[in-house]
Design an enzyme around this catalytic site. Sequence first.
Site, PDB file in Angstrom:
ATOM      1  N   ASN A 217       0.838  -1.201   0.000  1.00  0.00           N
ATOM      2  CA  ASN A 217       0.000   0.000   0.000  1.00  0.00           C
ATOM      3  C   ASN A 217       0.870   1.248   0.000  1.00  0.00           C
ATOM      4  O   ASN A 217       2.099   1.159  -0.032  1.00  0.00           O
ATOM      5  CB  ASN A 217      -0.968  -0.027   1.195  1.00  0.00           C
ATOM      6  CG  ASN A 217      -0.225  -0.079   2.511  1.00  0.00           C
ATOM      7  OD1 ASN A 217       0.527   0.822   2.847  1.00  0.00           O
ATOM      8  ND2 ASN A 217      -0.412  -1.173   3.258  1.00  0.00           N
ATOM      9  N   ASP A 286      -4.445  -5.979   5.200  1.00  0.00           N
ATOM     10  CA  ASP A 286      -5.525  -6.741   5.853  1.00  0.00           C
ATOM     11  C   ASP A 286      -5.570  -8.188   5.367  1.00  0.00           C
ATOM     12  O   ASP A 286      -5.990  -9.071   6.094  1.00  0.00           O
ATOM     13  CB  ASP A 286      -6.865  -6.066   5.589  1.00  0.00           C
ATOM     14  CG  ASP A 286      -6.954  -4.740   6.332  1.00  0.00           C
ATOM     15  OD1 ASP A 286      -6.516  -4.703   7.498  1.00  0.00           O
ATOM     16  OD2 ASP A 286      -7.423  -3.741   5.748  1.00  0.00           O
ATOM     17  N   LYS A 296       7.615 -17.880 -10.276  1.00  0.00           N
ATOM     18  CA  LYS A 296       6.883 -16.806 -10.944  1.00  0.00           C
ATOM     19  C   LYS A 296       5.692 -17.387 -11.705  1.00  0.00           C
ATOM     20  O   LYS A 296       5.841 -18.371 -12.442  1.00  0.00           O
ATOM     21  CB  LYS A 296       7.819 -16.077 -11.908  1.00  0.00           C
ATOM     22  CG  LYS A 296       7.172 -14.875 -12.526  1.00  0.00           C
ATOM     23  CD  LYS A 296       8.104 -14.156 -13.474  1.00  0.00           C
ATOM     24  CE  LYS A 296       7.363 -13.020 -14.144  1.00  0.00           C
ATOM     25  NZ  LYS A 296       8.058 -12.520 -15.323  1.00  0.00           N
ATOM     26  N   LYS A 350     -13.271   2.291  15.582  1.00  0.00           N
ATOM     27  CA  LYS A 350     -12.039   1.482  15.530  1.00  0.00           C
ATOM     28  C   LYS A 350     -11.376   1.408  16.901  1.00  0.00           C
ATOM     29  O   LYS A 350     -10.879   0.357  17.306  1.00  0.00           O
ATOM     30  CB  LYS A 350     -11.082   2.095  14.502  1.00  0.00           C
ATOM     31  CG  LYS A 350     -10.074   1.130  13.967  1.00  0.00           C
ATOM     32  CD  LYS A 350      -9.332   1.687  12.764  1.00  0.00           C
ATOM     33  CE  LYS A 350     -10.052   1.429  11.453  1.00  0.00           C
ATOM     34  NZ  LYS A 350      -9.332   1.924  10.287  1.00  0.00           N
TER      35      LYS A 350
HETATM   36  N1  CTP Z   1      -3.366  -2.828  12.434  1.00  0.00           N
HETATM   37  C1  CTP Z   1      -2.654  -3.920  12.862  1.00  0.00           C
HETATM   38  N2  CTP Z   1      -2.780  -5.107  12.212  1.00  0.00           N
HETATM   39  C2  CTP Z   1      -3.614  -5.240  11.167  1.00  0.00           C
HETATM   40  C3  CTP Z   1      -4.360  -4.130  10.711  1.00  0.00           C
HETATM   41  C4  CTP Z   1      -4.195  -2.939  11.376  1.00  0.00           C
HETATM   42  O1  CTP Z   1      -1.891  -3.799  13.828  1.00  0.00           O
HETATM   43  N3  CTP Z   1      -3.694  -6.418  10.557  1.00  0.00           N
HETATM   44  C5  CTP Z   1      -3.268  -1.568  13.192  1.00  0.00           C
HETATM   45  C6  CTP Z   1      -2.630  -0.421  12.427  1.00  0.00           C
HETATM   46  O2  CTP Z   1      -1.228  -0.392  12.633  1.00  0.00           O
HETATM   47  C7  CTP Z   1      -3.330   0.766  13.057  1.00  0.00           C
HETATM   48  C8  CTP Z   1      -4.711   0.252  13.382  1.00  0.00           C
HETATM   49  O3  CTP Z   1      -4.570  -1.147  13.485  1.00  0.00           O
HETATM   50  O4  CTP Z   1      -2.737   1.159  14.274  1.00  0.00           O
HETATM   51  C9  CTP Z   1      -5.773   0.590  12.374  1.00  0.00           C
HETATM   52  O5  CTP Z   1      -5.357   0.238  11.088  1.00  0.00           O
HETATM   53  P1  CTP Z   1      -6.269   0.592   9.822  1.00  0.00           P
HETATM   54  O6  CTP Z   1      -5.570   0.106   8.595  1.00  0.00           O
HETATM   55  O7  CTP Z   1      -6.699   2.023   9.891  1.00  0.00           O
HETATM   56  O8  CTP Z   1      -7.574  -0.239  10.118  1.00  0.00           O
HETATM   57  P2  CTP Z   1      -7.984  -1.717   9.902  1.00  0.00           P
HETATM   58  O9  CTP Z   1      -7.876  -2.428  11.208  1.00  0.00           O
HETATM   59  O10 CTP Z   1      -7.235  -2.315   8.779  1.00  0.00           O
HETATM   60  O11 CTP Z   1      -9.526  -1.560   9.560  1.00  0.00           O
HETATM   61  P3  CTP Z   1     -10.233  -1.090   8.180  1.00  0.00           P
HETATM   62  O12 CTP Z   1      -9.384  -1.635   7.071  1.00  0.00           O
HETATM   63  O13 CTP Z   1     -11.560  -1.694   8.275  1.00  0.00           O
HETATM   64  O14 CTP Z   1     -10.296   0.400   8.218  1.00  0.00           O
END
Ligand code: CTP
Length: 411
Positions: A217, A286, A296, A350
């Site tokens: 990302n 995620d 590959k 969240k």
């Molecule tokens: N985070 C984490 N592990 C994951 C996903 C997120 O530790 N697998 C942590 C990030 O480092 C951040 C917080 O959770 O501190 C929120 O991350 P964010 O990407 O905003 O949210 P998500 O939990 O991924 O939720 P969504 O994608 O639904 O917004």
Amino acid sequence: MDTGAGHLAGKHIVLGLSGGIACYKAAELCRALIKEGATVQVVMTEAAAQFITAVTMQALSGRSVYTSQWDSREASSMAHINLSREADAILIAPCSADFMAKLLHGRADELLSLMCLARPIDKVPLLLAPAMNREMWAHPATQRNMVQLQADGATILGVGHGFQACGETGDGRMLEPAELLEDVIAFFTPKVMAGQHVLVTAGPTYEAIDPVRGITNLSSGKMGFAMARAAREAGAQVTLVAGPVSLPTPRGVNRINVKSAQDMHVAVTALAQDATIFIATAAVADWRPAAPSLQKIKKDGSGDAPKLEFVENADILASVAASDAARSGKLFCVGFAAESHALAENAHAKRLRKKVPLLVGNIGPDTFGQDDNAVILLDEHGSTELPRASKLFLARQLVGEIATRSRAARS
Ligand code: CTP
């Protein structure tokens, strides 16, 4: 907008140069100190003047340079007294092996050493940036002098490692101007996180599809690196678990590089055992491909794209926040939320979902890759907005907020 510059505003630094090839770096250091808002008075030894001219240092500092205790500009020839009384710190950069030996013995046969000896020891800190050949640095005499100078109240900023002007490679180079600047700023920063062990995650993760492709990302890691730097400035011992980013490691921070969310999870779970504060700024993927190919993936000529299946990655923050250490109050957890819309509502939800006492919300697309950010802080009492500013400026503010809240949570 606050750019975060000016962290040394109001500070008056006497920059002392002793003789060494690293004097060329003192020019850039002088500039950097001034850019951060300090006023800089340069004092040079005769040997330093063999390497860089007083004219250069005068032009950069905007003040005439002192090179002799017999300078007729000073009433009653008291340059060594007057210069040290006005200083918030004396920084000797470069500090040669000979100058260290001189300081150690309290010798005072020229202006710079005289001024260091005459400084009010409790009020004017002395910072030394050694610079010398690797053998000179490793010599027992120099190492002995370093220990004794520290015992006498000086702060040794350390040395760099690498190629030396003499053609050899090793320890003893003067630190780079940017590193010295970080150390000087850290020196003046109130130690609101002294004794804390801070664990920070930063950057994106990379989830392999095959050996040459993957998904990631747009996170640049800048906010997390700024948090690590600010926590270290505030006196914490800092470990930074970084996804794939090409940012320099902040001074004094222990960095562990990881690639995937799973790697990050393993590293964080182990390191969280010793941490007292966990700050999760990483943009963790995620999902990851369920079965990454070991080779590959080739086009098969059918025109069809391969079908990829994904599995969800563990939520690192939520799992740390659910640990015994966090639940018992030993470990204070801070989350970040990258949203694209409805920031306050999404971030609020969240925070509750991840069960963290403090969550910092920001609009991801407005900040990914940028040097600035605007955030909202959410805790059990409500929300506070921190207006747009440089990430480092915000990180310093956030470190203050986290220090206060984590102390309150433990008391
Ligand atoms: N985070 C984490 N592990 C994951 C996903 C997120 O530790 N697998 C942590 C990030 O480092 C951040 C917080 O959770 O501190 C929120 O991350 P964010 O990407 O905003 O949210 P998500 O939990 O991924 O939720 P969504 O994608 O639904 O917004």
